[in-house]
Design an enzyme around this catalytic site. Sequence first.
Site, PDB file in Angstrom:
ATOM      1  N   HIS A   1      -5.438   4.634 -26.214  1.00  0.00           N
ATOM      2  CA  HIS A   1      -5.062   4.212 -24.853  1.00  0.00           C
ATOM      3  C   HIS A   1      -5.629   2.822 -24.530  1.00  0.00           C
ATOM      4  O   HIS A   1      -4.890   1.924 -24.106  1.00  0.00           O
ATOM      5  CB  HIS A   1      -5.575   5.240 -23.841  1.00  0.00           C
ATOM      6  CG  HIS A   1      -5.263   4.896 -22.423  1.00  0.00           C
ATOM      7  ND1 HIS A   1      -4.159   5.381 -21.749  1.00  0.00           N
ATOM      8  CD2 HIS A   1      -5.908   4.094 -21.525  1.00  0.00           C
ATOM      9  CE1 HIS A   1      -4.140   4.902 -20.525  1.00  0.00           C
ATOM     10  NE2 HIS A   1      -5.197   4.118 -20.362  1.00  0.00           N
ATOM     11  N   GLU A   2      -6.929   2.670 -24.722  1.00  0.00           N
ATOM     12  CA  GLU A   2      -7.560   1.399 -24.384  1.00  0.00           C
ATOM     13  C   GLU A   2      -7.114   0.275 -25.317  1.00  0.00           C
ATOM     14  O   GLU A   2      -7.043  -0.887 -24.912  1.00  0.00           O
ATOM     15  CB  GLU A   2      -9.084   1.539 -24.407  1.00  0.00           C
ATOM     16  CG  GLU A   2      -9.626   2.538 -23.403  1.00  0.00           C
ATOM     17  CD  GLU A   2      -9.181   2.266 -21.974  1.00  0.00           C
ATOM     18  OE1 GLU A   2      -8.921   1.081 -21.638  1.00  0.00           O
ATOM     19  OE2 GLU A   2      -9.050   3.237 -21.204  1.00  0.00           O
TER      20      GLU A   2
ATOM     21  N   HIS B   1      -4.099  -1.449 -23.842  1.00  0.00           N
ATOM     22  CA  HIS B   1      -4.467  -2.462 -22.846  1.00  0.00           C
ATOM     23  C   HIS B   1      -5.001  -3.718 -23.538  1.00  0.00           C
ATOM     24  O   HIS B   1      -4.601  -4.851 -23.217  1.00  0.00           O
ATOM     25  CB  HIS B   1      -5.549  -1.911 -21.913  1.00  0.00           C
ATOM     26  CG  HIS B   1      -5.085  -0.806 -21.024  1.00  0.00           C
ATOM     27  ND1 HIS B   1      -3.918  -0.861 -20.285  1.00  0.00           N
ATOM     28  CD2 HIS B   1      -5.649   0.403 -20.718  1.00  0.00           C
ATOM     29  CE1 HIS B   1      -3.786   0.251 -19.578  1.00  0.00           C
ATOM     30  NE2 HIS B   1      -4.817   1.039 -19.827  1.00  0.00           N
TER      31      HIS B   1
END
Length: 424
Positions: free
Chosen positions: A21-22, A25
């Site tokens: 997920h990170e 980003h």
Amino acid sequence: MEMVQVVFLTVLMFFVIVTVHEWGHYYFAKRAGILVREFAIGFGPKLFSYKRNETQFTLRLLPFGGYARMAGEDPELIEIQTGQTIAVRLNNENQVKRIYLDQLDNRKNVIRGEVQFIDLEERLSLRLDVDGEFQQYEVHPQAMMVAKGTETQIAPKDRQFGSKSVGQRALAIFAGPAMNFILAFILFAVYIQMVGLPVENPTYVQIGKVSEGMPADEANLQEGDIVESINGTPIGADAQKIIELTSASADKPMEWTIRRGDQVLNVTLTPRTVKGEEGGKVGIVAQMPTRQAGFTETITGSGKAMVETTNIIFVGFKQLIEKFSMDDLGGPVRTFEVTGQIAKSGIDQLTQWAAILSLYLGIFNLLPIPALDGSRLIFLGVEALRGKPVDPNKEGMVHFIGFAMLFLLMIAVTYNDILRLING
């Protein structure tokens, strides 16, 4: 040893889901030219940290998630004021490469002076009063500010989150949940490859998992054994019949006929009662025969699993809103507990569970709740419609309140989880 393996697999699963997920980003922020100051897994005190290029990668104590901290999202923590005495170190091109804010007497090979002018965002220059003489310097775009033993890279305007287009910022935000969706799709596909697809028009039922210490385990029944009859009653492809006959025979011996390859085995089993469950149990999971899934079947099956699981998640959200109860909520403790139980069932079940959690995390982060990715995307949508951004202070306050409320809720459900564990 099994417990160590279960704990390791559980921690690894959460680490992978949050990291993916990170990373979404992080990767798209870097592609847009945004300075990512920190890539963190977890919150709270640092357990491990190292720096690569411009980003500090950290592993933190509390496994509640993670973040990719981008320059410009929050007010810069270090500010230099006019009249402040600082020291600077130049590189070979006479550009300021380091700016020292404390322990100035201990700095070597530096120029010390009083700040007359400084702009670290647009003009990248500063002017110092050095013993009554004004000296102008160009600041390197990757110059470091050093204070209290910590180095902080400056963030020129074109490296800050807010300087990028609405599309670039939206992509950097949406990429986190998108990576979770991609991971979920891949994990569902891997699960289908592991367990296969049901055989059409099956003629038999076979034994799946065998619980340790239960009658089936004590009788040496094995995964893959075919149950032909129980007490003389043919089973065929009726898995429900096994459940019914076993449940009705608690503490009564039963004669099972098992086929294992070319062997036919006659086994006597005595079902036991299990606390909290009705009827007799022998400790097996009956399953229908399966076959290896083809490539196209795997892709379509994974897509179908994504759709079905998404529907289940939204039904859960609806029920939670209509009949809210703290007992229905689970925090990290409960999630770790459930994951540990699933991990004991095998790597295939843990893979499916990881896919579900990854999909859930992606969907949850897109909800329009302050501090989550969905809320940030809404603010960007408003900016696109208005042609100008919402007041950063107002937006920041909304996200701060949202984060505080989510954190308080997390504390409450964690407390609830711990009480549930203590009370059994």
